[in-house]
Design a protein around this motif. Structure first.
Motif, mmCIF file in Angstrom:
data_model
loop_
_atom_site.group_PDB
_atom_site.id
_atom_site.type_symbol
_atom_site.label_atom_id
_atom_site.label_comp_id
_atom_site.label_asym_id
_atom_site.label_seq_id
_atom_site.Cartn_x
_atom_site.Cartn_y
_atom_site.Cartn_z
ATOM 1 N N PRO A 37 0.812 -1.201 0.000
ATOM 2 C CA PRO A 37 0.000 0.000 0.000
ATOM 3 C C PRO A 37 0.859 1.270 0.000
ATOM 4 C CG PRO A 37 -0.717 -1.517 1.719
ATOM 5 C CD PRO A 37 0.604 -1.995 1.218
ATOM 6 N N SER A 38 0.394 2.281 -0.735
ATOM 7 C CA SER A 38 1.040 3.588 -0.789
ATOM 8 C C SER A 38 0.075 4.585 -1.406
ATOM 9 C CB SER A 38 2.329 3.529 -1.613
ATOM 10 O OG SER A 38 2.843 4.829 -1.814
ATOM 11 N N LYS A 39 -0.074 5.725 -0.768
ATOM 12 C CA LYS A 39 -0.940 6.772 -1.314
ATOM 13 C C LYS A 39 -0.346 7.374 -2.577
ATOM 14 C CE LYS A 39 -2.923 8.080 3.166
ATOM 15 N NZ LYS A 39 -3.096 9.184 4.142
ATOM 16 N N LYS A 40 0.954 7.189 -2.795
ATOM 17 C CA LYS A 40 1.622 7.782 -3.938
ATOM 18 C C LYS A 40 1.592 6.892 -5.175
ATOM 19 C CE LYS A 40 4.841 10.426 -1.064
ATOM 20 N NZ LYS A 40 6.275 10.714 -0.762
ATOM 21 N N THR A 41 1.125 5.661 -5.026
ATOM 22 C CA THR A 41 1.119 4.725 -6.154
ATOM 23 C C THR A 41 -0.295 4.535 -6.670
ATOM 24 O OG1 THR A 41 3.034 3.525 -5.290
ATOM 25 C CG2 THR A 41 1.664 2.386 -6.907
ATOM 26 N N LYS A 42 -0.490 4.887 -7.942
ATOM 27 C CA LYS A 42 -1.794 4.691 -8.573
ATOM 28 C C LYS A 42 -1.647 4.018 -9.932
ATOM 29 C CE LYS A 42 -6.152 7.027 -9.533
ATOM 30 N NZ LYS A 42 -6.883 8.322 -9.521
ATOM 31 N N GLU A 54 -4.638 -4.690 0.967
ATOM 32 C CA GLU A 54 -5.604 -3.838 1.632
ATOM 33 C C GLU A 54 -6.969 -4.517 1.668
ATOM 34 O OE1 GLU A 54 -4.391 0.630 0.523
ATOM 35 O OE2 GLU A 54 -4.774 -0.613 -1.223
ATOM 36 N N VAL A 55 -7.760 -4.225 2.699
ATOM 37 C CA VAL A 55 -9.113 -4.768 2.762
ATOM 38 C C VAL A 55 -9.994 -4.016 1.778
ATOM 39 C CG1 VAL A 55 -8.890 -5.507 5.147
ATOM 40 C CG2 VAL A 55 -9.757 -3.213 4.664
ATOM 41 N N ASP A 56 -11.132 -4.643 1.421
ATOM 42 C CA ASP A 56 -11.963 -4.141 0.330
ATOM 43 C C ASP A 56 -12.333 -2.672 0.468
ATOM 44 O OD1 ASP A 56 -11.807 -6.651 -0.607
ATOM 45 O OD2 ASP A 56 -13.899 -7.191 -0.290
ATOM 46 N N ASN A 57 -12.782 -2.251 1.661
ATOM 47 C CA ASN A 57 -13.273 -0.881 1.802
ATOM 48 C C ASN A 57 -12.157 0.146 1.911
ATOM 49 O OD1 ASN A 57 -12.440 -1.730 4.292
ATOM 50 N ND2 ASN A 57 -14.183 -0.908 5.430
ATOM 51 N N GLU A 58 -10.904 -0.299 1.966
ATOM 52 C CA GLU A 58 -9.776 0.627 2.053
ATOM 53 C C GLU A 58 -8.888 0.588 0.813
ATOM 54 O OE1 GLU A 58 -7.597 -0.322 5.544
ATOM 55 O OE2 GLU A 58 -9.219 0.215 6.931
ATOM 56 N N ILE A 59 -9.213 -0.258 -0.144
ATOM 57 C CA ILE A 59 -8.339 -0.435 -1.297
ATOM 58 C C ILE A 59 -8.269 0.829 -2.150
ATOM 59 C CG2 ILE A 59 -10.183 -1.426 -2.718
ATOM 60 C CD1 ILE A 59 -8.081 -3.182 -4.034
ATOM 61 N N ASN A 91 -20.070 -32.837 -1.637
ATOM 62 C CA ASN A 91 -20.468 -31.557 -1.066
ATOM 63 C C ASN A 91 -19.717 -30.376 -1.663
ATOM 64 O OD1 ASN A 91 -22.276 -32.768 0.695
ATOM 65 N ND2 ASN A 91 -20.688 -33.144 2.236
ATOM 66 N N TRP A 92 -18.796 -30.654 -2.577
ATOM 67 C CA TRP A 92 -18.012 -29.572 -3.156
ATOM 68 C C TRP A 92 -18.911 -28.663 -3.984
ATOM 69 C CZ3 TRP A 92 -13.310 -27.891 -2.158
ATOM 70 C CH2 TRP A 92 -12.708 -26.993 -3.048
ATOM 71 N N ALA A 93 -18.920 -27.378 -3.664
ATOM 72 C CA ALA A 93 -19.832 -26.445 -4.340
ATOM 73 C C ALA A 93 -19.201 -25.069 -4.412
ATOM 74 C CB ALA A 93 -21.165 -26.379 -3.606
ATOM 75 N N ILE A 94 -19.879 -24.149 -5.077
ATOM 76 C CA ILE A 94 -19.409 -22.770 -5.150
ATOM 77 C C ILE A 94 -19.358 -22.202 -3.740
ATOM 78 C CG2 ILE A 94 -19.925 -20.466 -6.027
ATOM 79 C CD1 ILE A 94 -19.117 -22.396 -8.183
ATOM 80 N N ASN A 95 -18.196 -21.733 -3.339
ATOM 81 C CA ASN A 95 -18.077 -21.201 -1.989
ATOM 82 C C ASN A 95 -18.224 -19.681 -1.990
ATOM 83 O OD1 ASN A 95 -15.645 -20.157 -2.891
ATOM 84 N ND2 ASN A 95 -14.463 -21.863 -2.085
ATOM 85 N N ASP A 96 -18.108 -19.085 -0.806
ATOM 86 C CA ASP A 96 -18.333 -17.649 -0.663
ATOM 87 C C ASP A 96 -17.335 -16.825 -1.470
ATOM 88 O OD1 ASP A 96 -20.414 -18.131 1.028
ATOM 89 O OD2 ASP A 96 -19.220 -17.933 2.860
ATOM 90 N N ILE A 97 -16.127 -17.357 -1.658
ATOM 91 C CA ILE A 97 -15.102 -16.603 -2.384
ATOM 92 C C ILE A 97 -15.537 -16.337 -3.809
ATOM 93 C CG2 ILE A 97 -12.713 -16.683 -3.220
ATOM 94 C CD1 ILE A 97 -12.124 -18.488 -0.782
ATOM 95 N N ALA A 98 -16.043 -17.366 -4.482
ATOM 96 C CA ALA A 98 -16.383 -17.220 -5.891
ATOM 97 C C ALA A 98 -17.757 -16.613 -6.114
ATOM 98 C CB ALA A 98 -16.322 -18.578 -6.577
ATOM 99 N N SER A 99 -18.659 -16.719 -5.140
ATOM 100 C CA SER A 99 -20.030 -16.282 -5.363
ATOM 101 C C SER A 99 -20.265 -14.821 -4.990
ATOM 102 C CB SER A 99 -20.998 -17.169 -4.571
ATOM 103 O OG SER A 99 -20.726 -17.089 -3.187
ATOM 104 N N GLU A 100 -19.279 -14.164 -4.384
ATOM 105 C CA GLU A 100 -19.437 -12.754 -4.054
ATOM 106 C C GLU A 100 -19.488 -11.918 -5.331
ATOM 107 O OE1 GLU A 100 -16.172 -11.731 -1.620
ATOM 108 O OE2 GLU A 100 -16.860 -12.868 0.130
ATOM 109 N N PRO A 101 -20.286 -10.832 -5.327
ATOM 110 C CA PRO A 101 -20.317 -9.956 -6.506
ATOM 111 C C PRO A 101 -19.004 -9.209 -6.662
ATOM 112 C CG PRO A 101 -21.536 -8.964 -4.703
ATOM 113 C CD PRO A 101 -21.164 -10.357 -4.251
ATOM 114 N N LEU A 102 -18.732 -8.771 -7.870
ATOM 115 C CA LEU A 102 -17.520 -7.985 -8.101
ATOM 116 C C LEU A 102 -17.657 -6.610 -7.457
ATOM 117 C CD1 LEU A 102 -16.798 -8.834 -11.849
ATOM 118 C CD2 LEU A 102 -15.503 -9.601 -9.855
ATOM 119 N N PRO A 103 -16.660 -6.176 -6.722
ATOM 120 C CA PRO A 103 -16.722 -4.854 -6.080
ATOM 121 C C PRO A 103 -16.468 -3.737 -7.085
ATOM 122 C CG PRO A 103 -14.618 -5.902 -5.630
ATOM 123 C CD PRO A 103 -15.435 -6.909 -6.388
ATOM 124 N N GLU A 104 -16.774 -2.521 -6.685
ATOM 125 C CA GLU A 104 -16.545 -1.366 -7.557
ATOM 126 C C GLU A 104 -15.058 -1.049 -7.680
ATOM 127 O OE1 GLU A 104 -18.804 1.950 -6.219
ATOM 128 O OE2 GLU A 104 -20.754 0.964 -6.477
#
Length: 213
Positions: A37-42, A54-59, A91-104
């Protein structure tokens, strides 16, 4: 007197705006080597080095034309935990990782992503190589995804190859691994056990027809 005061205020406000514009220009200027993480890198035209995610809401989304290197130390522990908790075949199925919607907010890498583990939402256009990819990060790969353990994606368009499991919500192309799971597939799955929205089948599974609405 009032005119002078207004003029001074106007000049002061103008200097603030110019300073902000200059700062934004510096932030948006592509770097040859960037750190996160760095505020200077975009924007990076070269190499991005991530020392933790970084966590989702801070990325702070980054665009990389080149190579993204991830050195998140958590990647050493997560694969082992997943290995001992693989559910039974039935029991192998789509888990929470893959089924989450794409973030903004998502990173975008045009080129190559090399990581121990990726925990930031990322669109990779090219080649992705992770020890265990995209834990807690609904990500997209347009190209080739390779992992000696697991591939977890929201979307793959191309080829996903792993030793143990490929899991995705949306697949367009091929999955190759011990276990392959996709709930919206157009393509082929090759492995010990394969599951898509149409059937579960050993060795080879396929679906080339669109879902009926």
């Amino acid at each position: 007197m009032k005119t002078k005061i207004l003029l001074i205020i106007g000049l002061f406000i103008g200097s603030i705006i110019n300073a902000q514009d200059s700062l934004n220009t510096q932030l948006n200027k592509p770097r040859l080597i960037g750190f996160s993480p760095s505020k200077k890198t975009k924007n990076v035209n070269g190499m991005l080095i991530k020392y933790y995610d970084e966590v989702d809401n801070e990325i702070r989304p980054k665009k990389v034309n080149g190579v993204g290197l991830g050195f998140n130390g958590l990647g050493i522990f997560f694969p082992a935990l997943l290995l001992v908790s693989i559910p039974s075949i039935n029991n192998w199925a789509i888990n929470d990782i893959a089924s989450e919607p794409l973030p903004e907010k998502m990173n975008k890498i045009n080129g190559m992503q090399l990581s121990i583990i990726n925990m930031e939402p990322t669109v990779t256009n090219g080649l992705e190589i992770n020890v265990s990819s995209n834990i807690s990060a609904p990500s997209v790969t347009n190209g080739v995804a390779l992992s000696p353990l697991y591939n977890f994606h929201h979307t793959t368009k191309g080829v996903a190859v792993s030793t143990f499991a490929n899991v995705a919500q949306k697949c367009r192309g091929a999955q190759v691994g011990l276990f392959n799971v996709c709930q919206d597939s157009r393509g082929i799955q090759i492995g010990f056990w394969n599951k898509n929205e149409k059937r579960s089948f050993p060795l080879i599974n396929w679906n080339f027809k669109a879902k009926k609405s």
